[in-house]
Design a protein around this motif. Sequence first.
Motif, PDB file in Angstrom:
ATOM      1  N   ALA A 112     -10.958   5.559  -4.506  1.00 12.15           N
ATOM      2  CA  ALA A 112      -9.547   5.926  -4.446  1.00 12.15           C
ATOM      3  C   ALA A 112      -9.187   6.857  -5.605  1.00 12.15           C
ATOM      4  O   ALA A 112      -8.400   7.799  -5.439  1.00 12.15           O
ATOM      5  CB  ALA A 112      -8.674   4.664  -4.489  1.00 12.15           C
ATOM      6  N   TYR A 113      -9.785   6.609  -6.769  1.00 11.11           N
ATOM      7  CA  TYR A 113      -9.488   7.438  -7.936  1.00 11.11           C
ATOM      8  C   TYR A 113      -9.996   8.869  -7.740  1.00 11.11           C
ATOM      9  O   TYR A 113      -9.318   9.835  -8.111  1.00 11.11           O
ATOM     10  CB  TYR A 113     -10.117   6.817  -9.181  1.00 11.11           C
ATOM     11  CG  TYR A 113      -9.873   7.611 -10.438  1.00 11.11           C
ATOM     12  CD1 TYR A 113      -8.614   7.638 -11.034  1.00 11.11           C
ATOM     13  CD2 TYR A 113     -10.896   8.355 -11.025  1.00 11.11           C
ATOM     14  CE1 TYR A 113      -8.382   8.380 -12.187  1.00 11.11           C
ATOM     15  CE2 TYR A 113     -10.671   9.101 -12.177  1.00 11.11           C
ATOM     16  CZ  TYR A 113      -9.416   9.104 -12.748  1.00 11.11           C
ATOM     17  OH  TYR A 113      -9.196   9.851 -13.880  1.00 11.11           O
ATOM     18  N   ALA A 134       0.833  -1.202   0.000  1.00  7.64           N
ATOM     19  CA  ALA A 134       0.000   0.000   0.000  1.00  7.64           C
ATOM     20  C   ALA A 134       0.868   1.252   0.000  1.00  7.64           C
ATOM     21  O   ALA A 134       0.580   2.223  -0.724  1.00  7.64           O
ATOM     22  CB  ALA A 134      -0.934  -0.010   1.202  1.00  7.64           C
ATOM     23  N   PHE A 159     -10.313  10.411  -4.902  1.00 11.35           N
ATOM     24  CA  PHE A 159      -9.361  11.020  -3.969  1.00 11.35           C
ATOM     25  C   PHE A 159      -8.094  11.446  -4.709  1.00 11.35           C
ATOM     26  O   PHE A 159      -7.557  12.542  -4.489  1.00 11.35           O
ATOM     27  CB  PHE A 159      -9.027  10.033  -2.855  1.00 11.35           C
ATOM     28  CG  PHE A 159      -7.928  10.493  -1.948  1.00 11.35           C
ATOM     29  CD1 PHE A 159      -8.182  11.382  -0.921  1.00 11.35           C
ATOM     30  CD2 PHE A 159      -6.625  10.028  -2.126  1.00 11.35           C
ATOM     31  CE1 PHE A 159      -7.161  11.822  -0.073  1.00 11.35           C
ATOM     32  CE2 PHE A 159      -5.602  10.457  -1.295  1.00 11.35           C
ATOM     33  CZ  PHE A 159      -5.869  11.356  -0.267  1.00 11.35           C
ATOM     34  N   TYR A 160      -7.607  10.590  -5.601  1.00  9.89           N
ATOM     35  CA  TYR A 160      -6.394  10.890  -6.359  1.00  9.89           C
ATOM     36  C   TYR A 160      -6.586  12.119  -7.233  1.00  9.89           C
ATOM     37  O   TYR A 160      -5.736  13.027  -7.259  1.00  9.89           O
ATOM     38  CB  TYR A 160      -6.014   9.678  -7.216  1.00  9.89           C
ATOM     39  CG  TYR A 160      -4.981   9.974  -8.271  1.00  9.89           C
ATOM     40  CD1 TYR A 160      -3.643  10.133  -7.941  1.00  9.89           C
ATOM     41  CD2 TYR A 160      -5.347  10.097  -9.620  1.00  9.89           C
ATOM     42  CE1 TYR A 160      -2.684  10.410  -8.907  1.00  9.89           C
ATOM     43  CE2 TYR A 160      -4.402  10.376 -10.595  1.00  9.89           C
ATOM     44  CZ  TYR A 160      -3.078  10.535 -10.234  1.00  9.89           C
ATOM     45  OH  TYR A 160      -2.144  10.807 -11.189  1.00  9.89           O
ATOM     46  N   VAL A 171     -14.202   0.346  -4.650  1.00  7.28           N
ATOM     47  CA  VAL A 171     -13.027   0.823  -3.912  1.00  7.28           C
ATOM     48  C   VAL A 171     -12.101   1.607  -4.831  1.00  7.28           C
ATOM     49  O   VAL A 171     -11.571   2.669  -4.463  1.00  7.28           O
ATOM     50  CB  VAL A 171     -12.287  -0.362  -3.267  1.00  7.28           C
ATOM     51  CG1 VAL A 171     -10.968   0.097  -2.644  1.00  7.28           C
ATOM     52  CG2 VAL A 171     -13.164  -1.035  -2.223  1.00  7.28           C
ATOM     53  N   PHE A 172     -11.923   1.092  -6.046  1.00  3.94           N
ATOM     54  CA  PHE A 172     -11.052   1.771  -7.000  1.00  3.94           C
ATOM     55  C   PHE A 172     -11.572   3.163  -7.326  1.00  3.94           C
ATOM     56  O   PHE A 172     -10.811   4.137  -7.352  1.00  3.94           O
ATOM     57  CB  PHE A 172     -10.933   0.948  -8.281  1.00  3.94           C
ATOM     58  CG  PHE A 172     -10.296   1.719  -9.410  1.00  3.94           C
ATOM     59  CD1 PHE A 172      -8.935   1.920  -9.436  1.00  3.94           C
ATOM     60  CD2 PHE A 172     -11.073   2.258 -10.431  1.00  3.94           C
ATOM     61  CE1 PHE A 172      -8.342   2.648 -10.466  1.00  3.94           C
ATOM     62  CE2 PHE A 172     -10.491   2.988 -11.460  1.00  3.94           C
ATOM     63  CZ  PHE A 172      -9.126   3.174 -11.479  1.00  3.94           C
ATOM     64  N   CYS A 189       2.316   1.709  -3.414  1.00  7.31           N
ATOM     65  CA  CYS A 189       1.258   2.191  -4.298  1.00  7.31           C
ATOM     66  C   CYS A 189       1.084   3.697  -4.159  1.00  7.31           C
ATOM     67  O   CYS A 189       1.046   4.434  -5.160  1.00  7.31           O
ATOM     68  CB  CYS A 189      -0.047   1.462  -3.982  1.00  7.31           C
ATOM     69  SG  CYS A 189      -1.496   2.113  -4.837  1.00  7.31           S
ATOM     70  N   LEU A 190       0.979   4.187  -2.925  1.00  4.88           N
ATOM     71  CA  LEU A 190       0.793   5.622  -2.689  1.00  4.88           C
ATOM     72  C   LEU A 190       1.998   6.423  -3.177  1.00  4.88           C
ATOM     73  O   LEU A 190       1.847   7.511  -3.753  1.00  4.88           O
ATOM     74  CB  LEU A 190       0.561   5.866  -1.199  1.00  4.88           C
ATOM     75  CG  LEU A 190      -0.750   5.312  -0.627  1.00  4.88           C
ATOM     76  CD1 LEU A 190      -0.788   5.497   0.884  1.00  4.88           C
ATOM     77  CD2 LEU A 190      -1.954   5.979  -1.281  1.00  4.88           C
ATOM     78  N   PHE A 240      -1.726  -1.786  -6.297  1.00  6.96           N
ATOM     79  CA  PHE A 240      -3.063  -1.686  -5.716  1.00  6.96           C
ATOM     80  C   PHE A 240      -3.879  -2.945  -6.009  1.00  6.96           C
ATOM     81  O   PHE A 240      -4.432  -3.581  -5.111  1.00  6.96           O
ATOM     82  CB  PHE A 240      -3.769  -0.446  -6.267  1.00  6.96           C
ATOM     83  CG  PHE A 240      -5.182  -0.259  -5.786  1.00  6.96           C
ATOM     84  CD1 PHE A 240      -5.449   0.354  -4.577  1.00  6.96           C
ATOM     85  CD2 PHE A 240      -6.254  -0.695  -6.558  1.00  6.96           C
ATOM     86  CE1 PHE A 240      -6.753   0.527  -4.132  1.00  6.96           C
ATOM     87  CE2 PHE A 240      -7.558  -0.533  -6.130  1.00  6.96           C
ATOM     88  CZ  PHE A 240      -7.808   0.081  -4.909  1.00  6.96           C
ATOM     89  N   ARG A 285       1.503   6.046 -12.380  1.00 10.94           N
ATOM     90  CA  ARG A 285       0.175   5.511 -12.103  1.00 10.94           C
ATOM     91  C   ARG A 285       0.049   4.034 -12.434  1.00 10.94           C
ATOM     92  O   ARG A 285      -0.588   3.287 -11.694  1.00 10.94           O
ATOM     93  CB  ARG A 285      -0.877   6.315 -12.886  1.00 10.94           C
ATOM     94  CG  ARG A 285      -1.070   7.730 -12.394  1.00 10.94           C
ATOM     95  CD  ARG A 285      -2.243   8.373 -13.112  1.00 10.94           C
ATOM     96  NE  ARG A 285      -2.028   8.436 -14.547  1.00 10.94           N
ATOM     97  CZ  ARG A 285      -1.694   9.545 -15.208  1.00 10.94           C
ATOM     98  NH1 ARG A 285      -1.532  10.677 -14.542  1.00 10.94           N
ATOM     99  NH2 ARG A 285      -1.515   9.530 -16.510  1.00 10.94           N
TER     100      ARG A 285
END
Length: 425
Positions: free
Chosen positions: A218-219, A165, A221-222, A214-215, A168-169, A184, A177
């Motif tokens: 997260a996307y 994780a 947020f990104y 979930v993706f 990934c971040l 991820f 990406r």
Amino acid sequence: MFKKIKIAAYALGSALNVPLVGQLKGNEIVALLSLPFTFKARDFKDYPYLRKIVYALLALLLFQFITDVFVVHNSMQNFLRGWAGTIMSIISFIVLFRMMDTESAVMTYIFFAMIKNILFTDDIVDSDMSFFKFKIVPIIASALQLIAVYLYKRGKIMLMMGIMACACLLCFANDARSTGMLFFVGAGIIYVMSRGIRITRQKIFAILFIGATVFEMAYVFYVNAVLSNEIGGGHSSSQIKRLDNPYNPFELLVTGRGETFAAITAIGDKPLFGHGSWALDKDLKYYKIVLSYQDEGTGEFDLKKADSVDRYIPSHSVLMGGWISCGIGGFIAVFLIFWWLMKMAFTLVLHAQDSNLYPLYVMLTIGLLWTFLFSPFQHLRFTIPVTGCILMNGYYDWLYGPNVEDDEDEEQPVDEAEKEPLLLN
């Protein structure tokens, strides 16, 4: 010990270029020298997927010959470079299948691949973005693979997940990406499979729905973080800002992979036999398509830069690259290689949780899928053979058991149905 030295030489040799029929890599010289001592005709009988992949590559070579010599009348320099790439892929598959046949061999290769990236990749760095993406990311990927296998062997799954994780971040924060997505998705798959969940067709839809949800969260947020200039850098920010809907990940994929649309156009222009090996984009017709999706004529994708550096037809897809080079026959040959490798890979993902190398199999499977879809055709020569052979050895180790090759006189089962089980039972 000699085998590990040879593996180290192969891993480190990829940093060395040898001017011969275009350029050979140092690791390809190692493969050439090893071939007479490695090839066993019996391997084609005992391991049907190896035979099929080599035959598909021979078919690709035949289609290249037909297109280059009889259809487009390609220059000798270009068709020799194209044929050499396919021949080296064949040799690499044969040699690496035997070379990557133990856990120790695979770990040795990954370790020295990491060392190679630490010592010899500065020449491809020309900016802060490329430094992280092309120098640091390969080092992180190799280190993470070694750490993941080490922790998985000791049952420390949650610690491994935490490290993945963080990686990934880190990648998302620095405009890497695709690698971040690999970590991820890989972490998610390893977590689900390590829970002992029996995968059925019904459960796949539930897992995909949860994973997609979930993706997307997260996307979002990104995207918000990039638009507020918190992460990602100028390249990510400029890409996302020009999207009509930045929260649609498919739009980002399109703008980042405009070569796909250029490749589709090139295939449509010559669908049967293709444009030939190392085909030139003579009037930059296809490059302008890439330009229309990516930078609208400025910066990294400047038209003058393309005209001064090279004029090859862009594709950024191994599958489409085969079609562009030698037509529909080439595409079928490459697709069969893709299909067989992915069939073995998905079998490992679903059934090989008891293997110490399971986290590596998951990450290599995702990487291999991405490579065939979104990486240049030359990966069929440079990266696919080693990834494919690690997965192929893992598949036959899972199928036959760990001690199948201890007795060379023992006959192996050759029932094709038994060798190629359904992915879902």
